[in-house]
Design an enzyme around this catalytic site. Structure first.
Site, PDB file in Angstrom:
ATOM      1  N   ASP A 142       0.844  -1.186   0.000  1.00 28.81           N
ATOM      2  CA  ASP A 142       0.000   0.000   0.000  1.00 28.81           C
ATOM      3  C   ASP A 142       0.883   1.242   0.000  1.00 28.81           C
ATOM      4  O   ASP A 142       1.971   1.222  -0.586  1.00 28.81           O
ATOM      5  CB  ASP A 142      -0.922  -0.040   1.227  1.00 28.81           C
ATOM      6  CG  ASP A 142      -2.285   0.562   0.954  1.00 28.81           C
ATOM      7  OD1 ASP A 142      -2.342   1.784   0.773  1.00 28.81           O
ATOM      8  OD2 ASP A 142      -3.278  -0.189   0.928  1.00 28.81           O
ATOM      9  N   HIS A 172      -3.655   5.936   3.436  1.00 31.46           N
ATOM     10  CA  HIS A 172      -4.430   4.750   3.074  1.00 31.46           C
ATOM     11  C   HIS A 172      -3.874   3.477   3.710  1.00 31.46           C
ATOM     12  O   HIS A 172      -4.609   2.675   4.296  1.00 31.46           O
ATOM     13  CB  HIS A 172      -4.471   4.622   1.552  1.00 31.46           C
ATOM     14  CG  HIS A 172      -5.361   3.511   1.065  1.00 31.46           C
ATOM     15  ND1 HIS A 172      -4.895   2.258   0.779  1.00 31.46           N
ATOM     16  CD2 HIS A 172      -6.692   3.484   0.825  1.00 31.46           C
ATOM     17  CE1 HIS A 172      -5.895   1.494   0.369  1.00 31.46           C
ATOM     18  NE2 HIS A 172      -7.006   2.221   0.388  1.00 31.46           N
ATOM     19  N   ASN A 263     -14.320  -0.508  -6.773  1.00 28.85           N
ATOM     20  CA  ASN A 263     -15.347   0.424  -6.302  1.00 28.85           C
ATOM     21  C   ASN A 263     -16.180   0.992  -7.446  1.00 28.85           C
ATOM     22  O   ASN A 263     -16.691   2.107  -7.348  1.00 28.85           O
ATOM     23  CB  ASN A 263     -14.687   1.595  -5.552  1.00 28.85           C
ATOM     24  CG  ASN A 263     -14.128   1.179  -4.214  1.00 28.85           C
ATOM     25  OD1 ASN A 263     -14.376   0.087  -3.752  1.00 28.85           O
ATOM     26  ND2 ASN A 263     -13.356   2.051  -3.593  1.00 28.85           N
ATOM     27  N   SER A 326     -11.426  -1.317  -0.320  1.00 24.81           N
ATOM     28  CA  SER A 326     -10.127  -1.220   0.359  1.00 24.81           C
ATOM     29  C   SER A 326     -10.256  -1.563   1.830  1.00 24.81           C
ATOM     30  O   SER A 326      -9.357  -2.153   2.429  1.00 24.81           O
ATOM     31  CB  SER A 326      -9.571   0.209   0.243  1.00 24.81           C
ATOM     32  OG  SER A 326      -8.906   0.405  -0.961  1.00 24.81           O
TER      33      SER A 326
END
Length: 645
Positions: A142, A172, A263, A326
């Site tokens: 990430d 994130h 998404n 996520s």
């Protein structure tokens, strides 16, 4: 950080995706381009390394090299028979907006945040069974992980070019990491697998952007460092052969890969790498166990997990609330960690099958495009029942602190199959046992203080010896040492008095030993003086006895003097007196020898004459001899003489 009044709670949709919308094509228009070259063999690798291309990255487990090259060089590489294929090093970044809504302090701050997402997956049942993800290694590929009081970072790696630090500068990765492994420390949030070893693999920069080269580096590093699980809360709508090969390679090496489905909403295709069969694809559910409106669906979806309004750790010791697949993905990665801890020998293939037994089926019966096999939900096993019984027994022992309850709990704990669960309960039992042991030791010291006998002291000392080093042990030892000193003092006084009365060497020696053990002080000095007086009197008696034996060298005097000398301690005086006495003994022995010889002559005469007068004279001579073999023989001979009538 502990001052919650200054914490910020952030609401944002945090999900990363490749920007490419078709087959991987590079957007650069310059003469040079970044590409990933996949070779067939060593000759192909040598061709890449020896070309005019600038090598950016070589991979340990992937037959590929990331390079920057002009278009002509790229064309030549594509045409080389030893090169399998060439792909553009495409960029990827956050798909959603970057705006962060900061909520005011009065709106939402707390030492403990509500986590609706924990109840649907029933993770607390796993915690009760002692499952915390202990010793399971999870790579979070990430934007890195930011230092946070609620997180423990086992290590990491930076695959981005501008820094060697794996610290998160976007937010994130820290948010994802908290969902997996936030500590159970009484504040903030609780991670699903709080004792998992989380590794920060930084493949995204401060803007949430990265490239294929960095992602491949992260996967390659994870294989090299033997990660159990890889969490990838990122994706792309475009296929990539080298990415496909990379995740397949990791899966072949035993790594379990979990990725976000995307998404883009229901009906849109699942993103890559989640769409690959070697990767577990995760969709998102909301608070009502319905599919989240943003969640991508498809045949590749394997499991679903909570993904809306998820509170987790964030940059600068803050917490944030985010939504997206996520956020759903780390729920699944963490649950896999719990299953891995429960069954350490299971392979990644077996764990995927095992997870199918730990779900609640949502949507259409069986596997469907929205929820996959279903919403992950921990299911208790028979071993969990054993753990529950053991934990209840431990709780009872903690409450009663009775030894029988402790022993019963210890037996149940010893039968648990899971080492981690056993260890956790054993630690709690050890604490109870420590309390029990301290109390037992205190009771026995009190008894020793009351009765002041050697037996009670020995019993108390044995109890103290079992205690771990610490204040309790030190204080109890001090109290017992006072009792020991009292007993030692009493024994020394009694033994000195006995020595004064008997004046025997054994009693003097025993008294001396007792006095020597006393601590220096007036009491020891007084007792030593009294004992020295006994020794002095014994020396005086011995000197007088030896002098008397020297003056009158009789066997009785020599024996009396020897007895007196024997009572003395080893010293020069004793040695000197013994030498003098030995001379007396020789003199007495010589006189005795003369008497024996005279007696022999008279007995011989009595045997010859056989007269009453000769026998009477011989008997008188034998009677003067001290008891010995010679005296016995002469008496027998004399008894055999019969005087003439």
């Amino acid at each position: 950080m502990k001052n919650m009044s200054c914490k910020l709670v952030v609401s944002a949709t945090l999900f990363f995706s490749f920007l490419a919308t078709g087959p991987l094509a590079h957007a650069q228009t310059s003469s040079e381009k970044e590409v990933i070259v996949v070779y067939k063999n060593k000759a192909g690798k040598d061709t890449v390394l020896e070309s005019d291309a600038e090598v950016e990255q070589q991979y340990k487990h992937l037959p590929a090299v990331a390079v920057t090259a002009d278009q002509e060089t790229v064309k030549e590489l594509k045409q080389d028979p030893d090169i399998l294929y060439v792909e553009n090093n495409v960029s990827f970044a956050a798909a959603g907006g970057t705006d962060v809504k900061v909520l005011s302090d009065s709106n939402e701050t707390s030492d403990n945040f509500k986590q609706w997402n924990l109840e649907p997956i029933q993770v607390k049942q796993a915690w009760k069974a002692g499952l915390t993800g202990k010793d399971v290694k999870i790579a979070v590929i990430d934007s890195g992980i930011s230092p946070h009081d609620d997180l423990s970072i086992a290590g990491g790696y930076s695959a981005v070019s501008y820094t060697s630090s794996y610290k998160d500068d976007n937010g994130h990765g820290t948010h994802v990491a908290g969902i997996i492994g936030a500590k159970h420390n009484g504040y903030g949030i609780d991670g699903i697998a709080p004792e998992a070893q989380i590794y920060a693999v930084k493949a995204l920069d401060q803007n949430g952007s990265g490239n294929l080269q960095s992602l491949l580096q992260g996967i390659d590093w994870s294989i090299t460092n033997r990660m159990d699980i890889i969490n990838m809360s990122l994706g792309t709508t475009a296929d990539s052969q080298i990415l496909h090969d990379a995740v397949d390679k990791a899966y072949e090496q035993g790594v379990l890969l979990v990725a976000a489905s995307g998404n883009d909403g229901n009906g849109k295709p699942v993103d890559y790498p989640a769409a690959y069969s070697s990767v577990v694809a995760v969709s998102a559910t909301n608070e009502n166990n319905q599919l989240a409106s943003f969640s991508t669906t498809g045949n590749e979806v394997e499991f679903s997990a909570p993904g809306t309004n998820i509170t987790s750790t964030y940059l600068h010791q803050y917490y944030a609330t985010g939504s997206g697949t996520s956020q759903a993905t780390p729920h699944v990665a963490a649950m896999f960690a719990l299953l891995k801890q429960r069954d350490p020998a299971e392979t990644n293939v077996q764990l995927r099958a095992d997870m199918q037994k730990n779900i609640v089926d949502l949507g259409a019966a069986g596997r469907d495009q929205q929820f996959g096999y279903g919403l992950i939900q921990y299911k208790a096993q028979e071993s969990d029942a054993a753990y529950t019984s053991a934990e209840q027994a431990v709780k009872k022992a903690e409450q009663t602190k009775v030894q029988t309850d402790i022993d019963k709990a210890r037996e149940l704990v010893s039968q648990l199959p899971d080492p981690a669960a056993k260890t956790a309960l054993q630690k709690r039992l050890d604490n109870v046992q420590s309390y029990r042991s301290v109390k037992d030791a205190k009771d026995k010291v009190v008894k020793a203080e009351k009765y002041k006998t050697q037996q009670t002291v020995d019993t108390a000392q044995a109890a103290i010896n079992k205690l771990p080093n610490g204040t309790d042990k030190a204080n109890l030892q001090k109290r017992l040492d006072q009792v020991k000193r009292y007993i030692a003092s009493k024994q020394a006084k009694e033994k000195v008095a006995k020595a004064e009365k008997s004046k025997k060497k054994t009693d003097v020696d025993s008294a001396q030993s007792a006095v020597s053990k006393l601590p220096d002080g007036s009491e020891k000095t007084v007792l030593q003086k009294r004992l020295n007086k006994v020794k002095s009197n014994n020396l005086k008696t011995a000197q007088q006895s030896v002098s008397a034996a020297e003056k009158k060298s009789t066997d009785a005097n020599a024996t009396k003097a020897q007895s007196a000398v024997n009572q003395l301690q080893s010293s020069k005086d004793k040695t000197s007196l013994q030498k003098r006495l030995d001379k007396v003994k020789k003199k007495v022995a010589a006189a005795e020898a003369k008497k024996v010889e005279a007696a022999k002559n008279k007995v011989k005469k009595a045997e010859k004459d056989k007269t009453k007068k000769a026998k009477t004279s011989a008997q008188a001579a034998v009677n003067q001899l001290k008891a010995s073999t010679d005296k016995t023989k002469l008496q027998k001979r004399l008894n055999a003489v019969k005087p003439k009538k």
